[in-house]
Write a protein that holds these residues in place. Sequence first.
Motif, PDB file in Angstrom:
ATOM      1  N   ALA A 139       5.466  24.900  -0.129  1.00  0.00           N
ATOM      2  CA  ALA A 139       4.855  25.662   0.965  1.00  0.00           C
ATOM      3  C   ALA A 139       3.388  25.270   1.057  1.00  0.00           C
ATOM      4  CB  ALA A 139       4.993  27.148   0.723  1.00  0.00           C
ATOM      5  N   THR A 140       2.953  24.980   2.267  1.00  0.00           N
ATOM      6  CA  THR A 140       1.559  24.617   2.503  1.00  0.00           C
ATOM      7  C   THR A 140       1.043  25.402   3.700  1.00  0.00           C
ATOM      8  OG1 THR A 140       2.269  22.757   3.876  1.00  0.00           O
ATOM      9  CG2 THR A 140       1.744  22.273   1.592  1.00  0.00           C
ATOM     10  N   GLN A 141      -0.258  25.644   3.705  1.00  0.00           N
ATOM     11  CA  GLN A 141      -0.860  26.286   4.864  1.00  0.00           C
ATOM     12  C   GLN A 141      -1.180  25.203   5.878  1.00  0.00           C
ATOM     13  OE1 GLN A 141      -4.127  28.855   4.040  1.00  0.00           O
ATOM     14  NE2 GLN A 141      -2.857  30.323   2.970  1.00  0.00           N
ATOM     15  N   VAL A 142      -0.735  25.411   7.106  1.00  0.00           N
ATOM     16  CA  VAL A 142      -0.869  24.423   8.165  1.00  0.00           C
ATOM     17  C   VAL A 142      -1.673  25.019   9.309  1.00  0.00           C
ATOM     18  CG1 VAL A 142       0.406  22.989   9.790  1.00  0.00           C
ATOM     19  CG2 VAL A 142       1.333  23.397   7.527  1.00  0.00           C
ATOM     20  N   TYR A 143      -2.590  24.240   9.822  1.00  0.00           N
ATOM     21  CA  TYR A 143      -3.397  24.635  10.977  1.00  0.00           C
ATOM     22  C   TYR A 143      -2.680  24.155  12.231  1.00  0.00           C
ATOM     23  CZ  TYR A 143      -7.177  24.372  14.372  1.00  0.00           C
ATOM     24  OH  TYR A 143      -7.931  24.490  15.485  1.00  0.00           O
ATOM     25  N   ASP A 144      -2.442  25.046  13.170  1.00  0.00           N
ATOM     26  CA  ASP A 144      -1.745  24.717  14.406  1.00  0.00           C
ATOM     27  C   ASP A 144      -2.712  24.846  15.583  1.00  0.00           C
ATOM     28  OD1 ASP A 144      -0.006  24.233  16.444  1.00  0.00           O
ATOM     29  OD2 ASP A 144       1.287  25.944  16.057  1.00  0.00           O
ATOM     30  N   PRO A 145      -3.252  23.718  16.096  1.00  0.00           N
ATOM     31  CA  PRO A 145      -4.234  23.813  17.183  1.00  0.00           C
ATOM     32  C   PRO A 145      -3.634  24.256  18.516  1.00  0.00           C
ATOM     33  CG  PRO A 145      -3.707  21.533  16.741  1.00  0.00           C
ATOM     34  CD  PRO A 145      -3.007  22.350  15.690  1.00  0.00           C
TER      35      PRO A 145
ATOM     36  N   CYS B 248       4.385  27.206  -9.098  1.00  0.00           N
ATOM     37  CA  CYS B 248       3.071  26.597  -9.280  1.00  0.00           C
ATOM     38  C   CYS B 248       2.295  26.742  -7.980  1.00  0.00           C
ATOM     39  CB  CYS B 248       3.194  25.112  -9.630  1.00  0.00           C
ATOM     40  SG  CYS B 248       3.978  24.798 -11.217  1.00  0.00           S
ATOM     41  N   GLU B 249       1.045  27.212  -8.084  1.00  0.00           N
ATOM     42  CA  GLU B 249       0.247  27.484  -6.892  1.00  0.00           C
ATOM     43  C   GLU B 249      -1.124  26.837  -7.020  1.00  0.00           C
ATOM     44  OE1 GLU B 249      -1.098  31.351  -4.295  1.00  0.00           O
ATOM     45  OE2 GLU B 249      -0.939  31.576  -6.445  1.00  0.00           O
ATOM     46  N   ILE B 250      -1.650  26.391  -5.897  1.00  0.00           N
ATOM     47  CA  ILE B 250      -3.044  25.956  -5.825  1.00  0.00           C
ATOM     48  C   ILE B 250      -3.811  27.151  -5.278  1.00  0.00           C
ATOM     49  CG2 ILE B 250      -4.669  24.350  -4.767  1.00  0.00           C
ATOM     50  CD1 ILE B 250      -2.406  22.315  -4.632  1.00  0.00           C
ATOM     51  N   PRO B 251      -4.574  27.845  -6.140  1.00  0.00           N
ATOM     52  CA  PRO B 251      -5.217  29.091  -5.701  1.00  0.00           C
ATOM     53  C   PRO B 251      -6.211  28.910  -4.558  1.00  0.00           C
ATOM     54  CG  PRO B 251      -5.339  28.865  -8.089  1.00  0.00           C
ATOM     55  CD  PRO B 251      -4.814  27.576  -7.545  1.00  0.00           C
ATOM     56  N   GLN B 252      -6.826  27.742  -4.424  1.00  0.00           N
ATOM     57  CA  GLN B 252      -7.839  27.553  -3.384  1.00  0.00           C
ATOM     58  C   GLN B 252      -7.258  27.669  -1.982  1.00  0.00           C
ATOM     59  OE1 GLN B 252      -7.390  25.551  -5.986  1.00  0.00           O
ATOM     60  NE2 GLN B 252      -9.301  25.565  -7.106  1.00  0.00           N
ATOM     61  N   ASP B 253      -6.041  27.183  -1.769  1.00  0.00           N
ATOM     62  CA  ASP B 253      -5.492  27.228  -0.410  1.00  0.00           C
ATOM     63  C   ASP B 253      -4.170  27.979  -0.299  1.00  0.00           C
ATOM     64  OD1 ASP B 253      -3.683  25.463  -1.518  1.00  0.00           O
ATOM     65  OD2 ASP B 253      -4.152  23.805  -0.183  1.00  0.00           O
ATOM     66  N   GLY B 254      -3.621  28.460  -1.399  1.00  0.00           N
ATOM     67  CA  GLY B 254      -2.398  29.252  -1.335  1.00  0.00           C
ATOM     68  C   GLY B 254      -1.123  28.439  -1.238  1.00  0.00           C
ATOM     69  N   SER B 255      -1.200  27.107  -1.243  1.00  0.00           N
ATOM     70  CA  SER B 255       0.023  26.306  -1.203  1.00  0.00           C
ATOM     71  C   SER B 255       0.700  26.367  -2.572  1.00  0.00           C
ATOM     72  CB  SER B 255      -0.291  24.866  -0.803  1.00  0.00           C
ATOM     73  OG  SER B 255      -1.128  24.258  -1.748  1.00  0.00           O
TER      74      SER B 255
ATOM     75  N   ARG C  35      -4.913  28.468  17.573  1.00  0.00           N
ATOM     76  CA  ARG C  35      -5.672  28.074  16.364  1.00  0.00           C
ATOM     77  C   ARG C  35      -5.318  28.922  15.160  1.00  0.00           C
ATOM     78  NH1 ARG C  35     -10.413  24.703  17.830  1.00  0.00           N
ATOM     79  NH2 ARG C  35     -10.070  24.249  19.987  1.00  0.00           N
ATOM     80  N   CYS C  36      -4.050  29.056  14.917  1.00  0.00           N
ATOM     81  CA  CYS C  36      -3.557  29.857  13.796  1.00  0.00           C
ATOM     82  C   CYS C  36      -3.372  29.010  12.550  1.00  0.00           C
ATOM     83  CB  CYS C  36      -2.207  30.478  14.133  1.00  0.00           C
ATOM     84  SG  CYS C  36      -2.275  31.640  15.477  1.00  0.00           S
ATOM     85  N   ILE C  37      -3.381  29.668  11.415  1.00  0.00           N
ATOM     86  CA  ILE C  37      -3.000  29.052  10.154  1.00  0.00           C
ATOM     87  C   ILE C  37      -1.739  29.778   9.710  1.00  0.00           C
ATOM     88  CG2 ILE C  37      -3.624  28.671   7.760  1.00  0.00           C
ATOM     89  CD1 ILE C  37      -6.533  28.591   8.647  1.00  0.00           C
ATOM     90  N   TYR C  38      -0.686  29.023   9.435  1.00  0.00           N
ATOM     91  CA  TYR C  38       0.553  29.647   9.007  1.00  0.00           C
ATOM     92  C   TYR C  38       1.093  28.927   7.781  1.00  0.00           C
ATOM     93  CZ  TYR C  38       2.835  25.776  11.456  1.00  0.00           C
ATOM     94  OH  TYR C  38       3.222  24.538  11.858  1.00  0.00           O
ATOM     95  N   LEU C  39       2.009  29.546   7.092  1.00  0.00           N
ATOM     96  CA  LEU C  39       2.611  29.006   5.887  1.00  0.00           C
ATOM     97  C   LEU C  39       3.875  28.245   6.261  1.00  0.00           C
ATOM     98  CD1 LEU C  39       2.103  29.061   2.820  1.00  0.00           C
ATOM     99  CD2 LEU C  39       3.722  30.927   2.693  1.00  0.00           C
TER     100      LEU C  39
END
Length: 177
Positions: free
Chosen positions: A75-81, A52-59, A85-89
């Motif tokens: 799995a969620t996309q996480v912002y790492d300041p 099951c996926e949330i298409p808006q954010d890829g989680s 400033r990367c976004i990773y899964l």
Amino acid sequence: MRTPWRISSFCFVSLALLGAGCEPAPSPVSSESGAVLEQKKDRAVGDVKLFCEIPQDGSYFELKQTATGYEGVVATQVYDPWDCRCIYLKREVVGQYTSCQFAPSDPRIVSCWRREPNGTIGKMGMFSTKVTRQSLVIGGPTQEVSDQLLDIGVVNQDPGQTSRRDFSYALDDCTAG
């Protein structure tokens, strides 16, 4: 003689550091086709039984069959300041189960549990239910709107774990393998 060598090595290291930043996160792939499930099967170790996926954010949530049973992963996309400033899964295993039963009418409806070595059912389980919501639109002609969801509940009462987590996905965004 040494000055040009130091300047050139400084320039080389500086340019390498400038290019060593994070690559942009890949755009989430829509789960409208069965190709996405196949793509996730290729990437994951094990056979994906529910995705099951949330298409808006890829989680996403996936239930996959492993050599020892089943495993639930969120799995969620996480912002790492702190990391340029990367976004990773971020993948998190929310449960490991010894048995799962899939509904014959819809394999997206599933219940899983862990059996302990002494034969009792463990304190860990996962269940999914299909929910239909109906609502009336107020302020215009009488119109009824309905949508279907797949609610997933994960229970993990092991010490140090979150005791219960709930997820909700549009039924169209869930596929069974």
